[in-house]
Design a protein around this motif. Structure first.
Motif, mmCIF file in Angstrom:
data_model
loop_
_atom_site.group_PDB
_atom_site.id
_atom_site.type_symbol
_atom_site.label_atom_id
_atom_site.label_comp_id
_atom_site.label_asym_id
_atom_site.label_seq_id
_atom_site.Cartn_x
_atom_site.Cartn_y
_atom_site.Cartn_z
ATOM 1 N N ASP A 17 -2.900 32.929 2.161
ATOM 2 C CA ASP A 17 -1.518 32.446 2.292
ATOM 3 C C ASP A 17 -1.394 31.041 1.724
ATOM 4 O O ASP A 17 -2.309 30.221 1.847
ATOM 5 C CB ASP A 17 -1.097 32.396 3.773
ATOM 6 N N LYS A 18 -0.229 30.781 1.155
ATOM 7 C CA LYS A 18 0.070 29.432 0.657
ATOM 8 C C LYS A 18 0.898 28.751 1.749
ATOM 9 O O LYS A 18 1.999 29.188 2.083
ATOM 10 C CB LYS A 18 0.867 29.555 -0.636
ATOM 11 N N ILE A 19 0.370 27.683 2.298
ATOM 12 C CA ILE A 19 1.067 26.979 3.382
ATOM 13 C C ILE A 19 1.540 25.630 2.873
ATOM 14 O O ILE A 19 0.747 24.856 2.326
ATOM 15 C CB ILE A 19 0.123 26.771 4.589
ATOM 16 N N LEU A 60 7.744 23.891 7.939
ATOM 17 C CA LEU A 60 6.539 24.552 7.428
ATOM 18 C C LEU A 60 6.938 25.888 6.806
ATOM 19 O O LEU A 60 7.754 26.627 7.366
ATOM 20 C CB LEU A 60 5.523 24.772 8.549
ATOM 21 N N LYS A 61 6.388 26.165 5.641
ATOM 22 C CA LYS A 61 6.629 27.439 4.956
ATOM 23 C C LYS A 61 5.313 28.171 4.748
ATOM 24 O O LYS A 61 4.277 27.538 4.500
ATOM 25 C CB LYS A 61 7.245 27.208 3.570
ATOM 26 N N VAL A 62 5.366 29.494 4.852
ATOM 27 C CA VAL A 62 4.227 30.332 4.473
ATOM 28 C C VAL A 62 4.671 31.162 3.278
ATOM 29 O O VAL A 62 5.697 31.863 3.361
ATOM 30 C CB VAL A 62 3.777 31.245 5.640
ATOM 31 N N ASN A 63 3.946 31.042 2.184
ATOM 32 C CA ASN A 63 4.297 31.737 0.938
ATOM 33 C C ASN A 63 5.762 31.517 0.564
ATOM 34 O O ASN A 63 6.476 32.431 0.167
ATOM 35 C CB ASN A 63 3.984 33.233 1.047
ATOM 36 N N ILE A 99 9.064 12.479 3.272
ATOM 37 C CA ILE A 99 8.173 11.358 3.593
ATOM 38 C C ILE A 99 6.718 11.735 3.325
ATOM 39 O O ILE A 99 5.937 10.929 2.843
ATOM 40 C CB ILE A 99 8.361 10.938 5.067
ATOM 41 N N ALA A 100 6.361 12.968 3.665
ATOM 42 C CA ALA A 100 4.978 13.422 3.443
ATOM 43 C C ALA A 100 4.966 14.936 3.348
ATOM 44 O O ALA A 100 5.828 15.614 3.921
ATOM 45 C CB ALA A 100 4.079 12.962 4.588
ATOM 46 N N THR A 101 4.014 15.471 2.623
ATOM 47 C CA THR A 101 3.863 16.922 2.536
ATOM 48 C C THR A 101 2.395 17.304 2.637
ATOM 49 O O THR A 101 1.502 16.484 2.407
ATOM 50 C CB THR A 101 4.388 17.479 1.188
ATOM 51 N N LEU A 102 2.183 18.551 2.979
ATOM 52 C CA LEU A 102 0.850 19.157 2.951
ATOM 53 C C LEU A 102 0.949 20.438 2.141
ATOM 54 O O LEU A 102 1.920 21.200 2.296
ATOM 55 C CB LEU A 102 0.367 19.498 4.365
ATOM 56 N N GLU A 103 -0.024 20.701 1.308
ATOM 57 C CA GLU A 103 -0.092 21.965 0.560
ATOM 58 C C GLU A 103 -1.487 22.531 0.706
ATOM 59 O O GLU A 103 -2.462 21.897 0.310
ATOM 60 C CB GLU A 103 0.203 21.726 -0.920
ATOM 61 N N LEU A 104 -1.557 23.704 1.287
ATOM 62 C CA LEU A 104 -2.869 24.298 1.590
ATOM 63 C C LEU A 104 -2.920 25.710 1.029
ATOM 64 O O LEU A 104 -1.905 26.387 0.961
ATOM 65 C CB LEU A 104 -3.085 24.324 3.107
#
Ligand code: MG
Ligand code: MG
Ligand code: MG
Lengths: 214, 214
Positions: free
Chosen positions: A193-195, A140-143, A209-214
């Protein structure tokens, strides 16, 4: 089963299932899995917006979700895999300050875990896409900066044990989701924040396999 | 809506919502409603058999259930009644020893509240059958002896307040059930006990609205 988000009747979250994460929260490792419920009203689809309730310190917890395929009670660990329909990438958002107060007061974790938008969730991942659920990377990354980057090989209780334990207490049903716990590196997010988060095969960080972008 | 037991996606239980009951459990009265989730897998139909898990001290808590009729977030107390579709008589079975341990350890109440068969539930009661939900009698007998006998007029937080508070945190959805708390008199049940419970209009103990026989 692609529609588990619309049909599932419970989300079960496992606490302290990675040793490093238990340590960062100053919790002893449990003897049996610790779990709590999140309401299905907390699901948030990919590209959605996490709401930060006023006064809440909201922490990200990236997790592998296990989607249950059929009803079962008292499922032996040896048969647990036949109840797994697939997976999902999830973030178990947690109002940490509210959870800390609840722990001190001996009160339920429900509010801390249950706000609307507190369970960002990827689309359904078929079982065949993950050859070994206990050997994938979760990050997981923040910004753009890595906050969490762990391997499901570090789970304290593996998925068959979780399924055996939970189903000895409450029946699992088609579409139920088990959040298998988070690796270390949890921390607060702020408005705007960009998560981003993902799961990938261990051999290659590129084989997402999968990603989330919030 | 008669089928809410098959369709509801969450059961929300309120803690300490009757002053005498909070006192018997040595809990201070909360400033805002305290709530937890029970899994819908814990529903038990009338005439079913409550299972007593090994090592558990299982307490009965007779409660008025509120069945939600439509989706809502941030519902003002003044509009809450329009989200109520009807009611049900329920028993919030609780493994008290496990709950006590969880409280001490700052852990979730999920196991204590969530075992299979821990939410005996009557059939759906249409709203019209209960002219004033804050003025009905709730009672429970074990082997023919009264254990609980209270009035919903003694609720600390009334139903509109509960709906406002919960929906400020998590969306309420069609079929969701709110267990509004239990009057005093909770106590253990044993294998083979005959449990009966009912709600009736206050004017006449004979005018029963719903019963459970387990
Ligand atoms: Mg978590
Ligand atoms: Mg809100
Ligand atoms: Mg109760």
């Amino acid at each position: 089963m692609a529609s588990f988000v619309r049909t599932s009747r419970k989300i079960i979250g496992i606490g302290f299932n990675y040793a490093e994460h238990a340590k960062e929260l100053n919790n002893a490792l449990p003897k049996e899995p610790i779990f709590f419920l999140k309401p299905t009203s907390s699901y948030l689809a990919n590209h959605g917006k996490v709401e930060i309730p006023r006064g809440c310190v909201v922490h990200h917890e990236v997790e592998l979700g296990v989607v249950i395929g059929r009803q079962g009670r008292d499922i032996p660990a040896s048969q647990a895999d036949s109840y797994v329909e697939g997976y999902a990438l999830a973030i178990d958002m947690t109002a940490r300050n509210i959870q800390d107060e609840a722990k001190k007061a001996g009160l339920p974790w429900t509010v801390a875990k249950g706000f609307d938008t507190f369970t960002p969730i990827s689309s359904f991942i078929p079982k065949s896409a993950i050859p070994d659920a206990h050997n994938i990377n979760l990050w997981l990354k923040v910004n753009g900066i890595f906050r969490q980057n762990g391997s499901t090989s570090d789970m304290v209780f593996q998925i068959p044990h979780l399924i055996q334990h939970i189903s000895s207490i409450m029946a699992l049903e088609e579409g139920d989701l088990i959040l298998t716990g988070t690796p270390s590196g949890v921390g607060p997010i702020s408005e705007g924040d960009k998560i981003t988060a993902g799961i990938s095969l261990p051999a290659s960080p590129l084989s997402t396999i999968a990603t989330l972008e919030l």
